[in-house]
Design a protein around this motif. Sequence first.
Motif, PDB file in Angstrom:
ATOM      1  N   GLN A  40      -1.097  15.293   2.394  1.00 17.34           N
ATOM      2  CA  GLN A  40      -2.310  14.805   1.758  1.00 17.34           C
ATOM      3  C   GLN A  40      -2.298  13.296   1.519  1.00 17.34           C
ATOM      4  O   GLN A  40      -3.344  12.668   1.495  1.00 17.34           O
ATOM      5  N   PHE A  41      -1.120  12.725   1.309  1.00 16.49           N
ATOM      6  CA  PHE A  41      -1.076  11.307   0.939  1.00 16.49           C
ATOM      7  C   PHE A  41      -0.239  10.458   1.902  1.00 16.49           C
ATOM      8  O   PHE A  41       0.187   9.356   1.540  1.00 16.49           O
ATOM      9  N   ASN A  42      -0.011  10.963   3.108  1.00 19.20           N
ATOM     10  CA  ASN A  42       0.764  10.206   4.100  1.00 19.20           C
ATOM     11  C   ASN A  42       2.157   9.850   3.625  1.00 19.20           C
ATOM     12  O   ASN A  42       2.561   8.685   3.681  1.00 19.20           O
ATOM     13  N   LEU A  43       2.859  10.818   3.112  1.00 19.49           N
ATOM     14  CA  LEU A  43       4.230  10.571   2.690  1.00 19.49           C
ATOM     15  C   LEU A  43       5.145  11.453   3.525  1.00 19.49           C
ATOM     16  O   LEU A  43       4.692  12.229   4.355  1.00 19.49           O
ATOM     17  N   ASN A  44       6.444  11.323   3.283  1.00 18.63           N
ATOM     18  CA  ASN A  44       7.403  12.168   3.983  1.00 18.63           C
ATOM     19  C   ASN A  44       7.964  13.200   3.005  1.00 18.63           C
ATOM     20  O   ASN A  44       8.462  12.834   1.938  1.00 18.63           O
TER      21      ASN A  44
ATOM     22  N   VAL B 181      -4.482   2.298  -4.630  1.00 18.64           N
ATOM     23  CA  VAL B 181      -4.561   3.442  -3.698  1.00 18.64           C
ATOM     24  C   VAL B 181      -4.007   3.013  -2.356  1.00 18.64           C
ATOM     25  O   VAL B 181      -4.099   1.839  -2.000  1.00 18.64           O
ATOM     26  N   ARG B 182      -3.469   3.947  -1.634  1.00 20.25           N
ATOM     27  CA  ARG B 182      -3.067   3.677  -0.255  1.00 20.25           C
ATOM     28  C   ARG B 182      -4.279   3.939   0.625  1.00 20.25           C
ATOM     29  O   ARG B 182      -4.803   5.046   0.663  1.00 20.25           O
ATOM     30  N   LEU B 183      -4.732   2.912   1.304  1.00 25.19           N
ATOM     31  CA  LEU B 183      -5.964   3.019   2.088  1.00 25.19           C
ATOM     32  C   LEU B 183      -5.668   3.384   3.528  1.00 25.19           C
ATOM     33  O   LEU B 183      -4.618   3.045   4.068  1.00 25.19           O
TER      34      LEU B 183
END
Lengths: 238, 238
Positions: A40-44, B181-183
């Motif tokens: 959802q948040f572009n993390l690993n 926020v991470r865009l």
Amino acid sequence: MKSEKISELTTNRLSVYLRCLNLLASAGIKTISSQALADQFNLNSAQIRKDLAYFGEFGVRGVGYAVDDLRRHLTQILGLDSAHRVGIVGAGNLGTALANYNGFLASNFAVVALFDNDREKIGRTVGEAGVMVHDVRKVARVVHDEKIDVAVIAVPARVAQRALNVVMSAGVRAVLNFAPVRLHTRLGVKVKNVDLTISLESLSYYLARPQITCVTNPRSILPYEEITQREEHELSSK
Amino acid sequence: MKSEKISELTTNRLSVYLRCLNLLASAGIKTISSQALADQFNLNSAQIRKDLAYFGEFGVRGVGYAVDDLRRHLTQILGLDSAHRVGIVGAGNLGTALANYNGFLASNFAVVALFDNDREKIGRTVGEAGVMVHDVRKVARVVHDEKIDVAVIAVPARVAQRALNVVMSAGVRAVLNFAPVRLHTRLGVKVKNVDLTISLESLSYYLARPQITCVTNPRSILPYEEITQREEHELSSK
DNA sequence: CTCTGTGAAGTCATTCACAGCG
DNA sequence: CGCTGTGAATGACTTCACAGAG
């Protein structure tokens, strides 16, 4: 759970995780797996698990993490359960803007004093919240009286070291520096730098090389659909 | 000289080196070795040499680097030889403070426009420089007319993605984002984040753990002698 | 069967150390 | 000689991949 030294990259990410969890909580989500959070948040997902595992075993195998529970843990780990009181040195444009900026409040930070050496400014209050501008020679007293534990340095580069020395002598142990200089700090005092000059010059570097930004980060093509939120008329203030 | 991919850490340091060289130049220094530069500014000499070597052979063996010459090279590498024109989305506290901030000028950046959707603000000018506040719906036109190549996002987090989409559509390829926020960005567009929330929360983390930053003798006072500069009465504005 | 927590592998960055130029 | 430029060594951070808990 181990007790190694925690890297600053990890603590920065904890802050990001907390932010994500707050969004999930306000969307009514009760439980989330590291994989779903990562998607959802572009993390690993491995990195999330590893970062969290430094501080305890917060997850449930086969299920994931309880959103509210993890929020509480992160809040406590980051020390955001106790309020912080901020003093800003330099009541110029940046200093007063920060004094008015209420994004801090969400994280339990309150700006309680400004400092300057300009006679014109001393004794006045700034912004809606009415933050008082004090004589910079009174830092020690005001830090004590107002129980300030975080300082912000918003003065020109050539006097930033002196400003830091003053707040360090007053016993402040956490400092956010906006001046474009690397400051010398005492042991036990943490200084974080926000260097707009570096950021801008780095952007300039990429502008001069269009091909670079096109090559890197090939992943960022994917998650770019959610522009369809239609709640216009909101760009403003802050 | 090689043509590998240059890391962002390296480009950030180039900006630091340029800053140091400017100080040396104004002190009348003509030539400096990587070692002397490292000593003076707490850097690592091998790293300086390596960073510079990505872009050419600027040094003279047995001597060091010519300050003025290296300054010129770095200015060119960072793309600071051509002027940049900045548009700021969000004419709130932060946006207007940045519009007034003249630290940008030193690096060849000029703020030429603000954007907002507040009727009250549109059409007015801000600060001494008289930067005009435009309707955010006119971004595309103003970016074109004013030849804006850098955007700053100074709007609340929930509308930051929309602000970014607008400036990307207008063709801006370099963006400095202050919203926490991470865009999601298009390929070819470079976004740099300045996240005050992360910085503050990270400071809070260290405040909650005094032992970390002062693992060793808490009394010891590291490299901290240069407080003897006695030219008081300067803390102010910016 | 799912998802955590974590050693092991892999990637990237910094620092060392020295050959060789001026 | 002194200092650059650079391969090789070290260190730091991230990602993989899987044992084992629930």
